[in-house]
Design an enzyme around this catalytic site. Structure first.
Site, PDB file in Angstrom:
ATOM      1  N   CYS A  82       0.843  -1.202   0.000  1.00 41.52           N
ATOM      2  CA  CYS A  82       0.000   0.000   0.000  1.00 41.52           C
ATOM      3  C   CYS A  82       0.873   1.245   0.000  1.00 41.52           C
ATOM      4  O   CYS A  82       1.918   1.288   0.642  1.00 41.52           O
ATOM      5  CB  CYS A  82      -0.892   0.027   1.238  1.00 41.52           C
ATOM      6  SG  CYS A  82      -2.301  -1.066   1.141  1.00 41.52           S
ATOM      7  N   HIS A  83       0.406   2.264  -0.710  1.00 46.05           N
ATOM      8  CA  HIS A  83       1.102   3.544  -0.711  1.00 46.05           C
ATOM      9  C   HIS A  83       0.783   4.297   0.573  1.00 46.05           C
ATOM     10  O   HIS A  83      -0.365   4.293   1.018  1.00 46.05           O
ATOM     11  CB  HIS A  83       0.633   4.405  -1.899  1.00 46.05           C
ATOM     12  CG  HIS A  83       1.040   3.865  -3.218  1.00 46.05           C
ATOM     13  ND1 HIS A  83       0.318   2.891  -3.868  1.00 46.05           N
ATOM     14  CD2 HIS A  83       2.099   4.150  -4.009  1.00 46.05           C
ATOM     15  CE1 HIS A  83       0.921   2.607  -5.012  1.00 46.05           C
ATOM     16  NE2 HIS A  83       2.001   3.348  -5.122  1.00 46.05           N
ATOM     17  N   MET A 118      -8.233   0.461   1.135  1.00 46.20           N
ATOM     18  CA  MET A 118      -7.493  -0.325   2.126  1.00 46.20           C
ATOM     19  C   MET A 118      -7.476   0.371   3.484  1.00 46.20           C
ATOM     20  O   MET A 118      -7.525  -0.274   4.529  1.00 46.20           O
ATOM     21  CB  MET A 118      -6.076  -0.627   1.649  1.00 46.20           C
ATOM     22  CG  MET A 118      -6.023  -1.563   0.452  1.00 46.20           C
ATOM     23  SD  MET A 118      -6.966  -3.100   0.667  1.00 46.20           S
ATOM     24  CE  MET A 118      -6.161  -3.823   2.077  1.00 46.20           C
ATOM     25  N   GLU A 119      -7.441   1.705   3.478  1.00 45.68           N
ATOM     26  CA  GLU A 119      -7.479   2.453   4.732  1.00 45.68           C
ATOM     27  C   GLU A 119      -8.833   2.294   5.411  1.00 45.68           C
ATOM     28  O   GLU A 119      -8.902   2.108   6.637  1.00 45.68           O
ATOM     29  CB  GLU A 119      -7.149   3.923   4.478  1.00 45.68           C
ATOM     30  CG  GLU A 119      -5.690   4.181   4.175  1.00 45.68           C
ATOM     31  CD  GLU A 119      -5.208   3.705   2.804  1.00 45.68           C
ATOM     32  OE1 GLU A 119      -3.985   3.673   2.593  1.00 45.68           O
ATOM     33  OE2 GLU A 119      -6.043   3.347   1.941  1.00 45.68           O
ATOM     34  N   ASP A 133     -11.016  -7.207  21.791  1.00 44.55           N
ATOM     35  CA  ASP A 133     -10.025  -7.154  22.872  1.00 44.55           C
ATOM     36  C   ASP A 133     -10.637  -6.629  24.162  1.00 44.55           C
ATOM     37  O   ASP A 133     -10.371  -7.158  25.243  1.00 44.55           O
ATOM     38  CB  ASP A 133      -8.850  -6.275  22.444  1.00 44.55           C
ATOM     39  CG  ASP A 133      -7.791  -6.165  23.538  1.00 44.55           C
ATOM     40  OD1 ASP A 133      -7.364  -7.221  24.053  1.00 44.55           O
ATOM     41  OD2 ASP A 133      -7.396  -5.036  23.864  1.00 44.55           O
TER      42      ASP A 133
END
Length: 163
Positions: A82-83, A118-119, A133
């Site tokens: 990824c950039h 992707m972000e 969690d």
């Protein structure tokens, strides 16, 4: 493979991993929205129904939102090809979906030469992992599912998920 068949963009001509060269692409405003569904179980959802659930680690929703934004900003550090992008904006929201689930959405925006999906996916995923969690002390039957891109606009082609 025919010239019309889709091909993987992160492989060079020798079949080796390669970053996509975006140097010649136009700078455009790009937006992506992704979602993760977290099945907490009805008992845990009942605890958060009236508002954020406080835990020893902090409030679940607020912590997950911050984690999602932080993860979206670090996507290029997590996904090898990824950039690195300077996000214009990143928003994470969490909605209770009775009887047993949460919907987490991450919307990311950038003005740049490459997409932002992707972000958005990373932000939604890490927010979901943070919920897991923080709630695992109450149950290990929590399921993270349906991590998916809902829409992206501003690049070569737009995408809108059809339910």
């Amino acid at each position: 493979m025919s010239d019309l068949a889709p091909k993987l963009t992160h492989l060079n001509d020798a079949g080796q991993p390669a970053m996509v060269n975006v140097g010649g692409k136009a700078v455009t405003a790009r937006v992506a929205r992704a979602r993760a569904r977290v099945r907490l179980g009805a008992d845990i959802v009942a605890l958060v129904q009236a508002g954020d659930l406080p835990t020893r680690k902090g409030p679940v929703f607020q912590t997950a939102i911050i984690a999602g934004v932080m993860a979206a900003k670090k996507t290029a550090d997590l996904i090898p090809l990824c950039h690195p992008l300077g996000l214009d904006d990143c928003q994470v929201s969490i909605e209770v979906l009775p009887p047993d689930s949460l919907l987490i959405e991450c919307t990311a925006r950038v003005t740049g030469k490459t997409g932002i999906e992707m972000e958005a996916l990373t932000g939604a995923s890490v927010a979901a992992l943070t919920v897991y969690d923080m709630c695992k002390a109450m149950s290990h039957n929590i399921v993270i599912e349906e991590i998916r891109l809902l829409e992206k606009t501003g690049g070569k082609s737009d995408f809108h998920h059809q339910d």
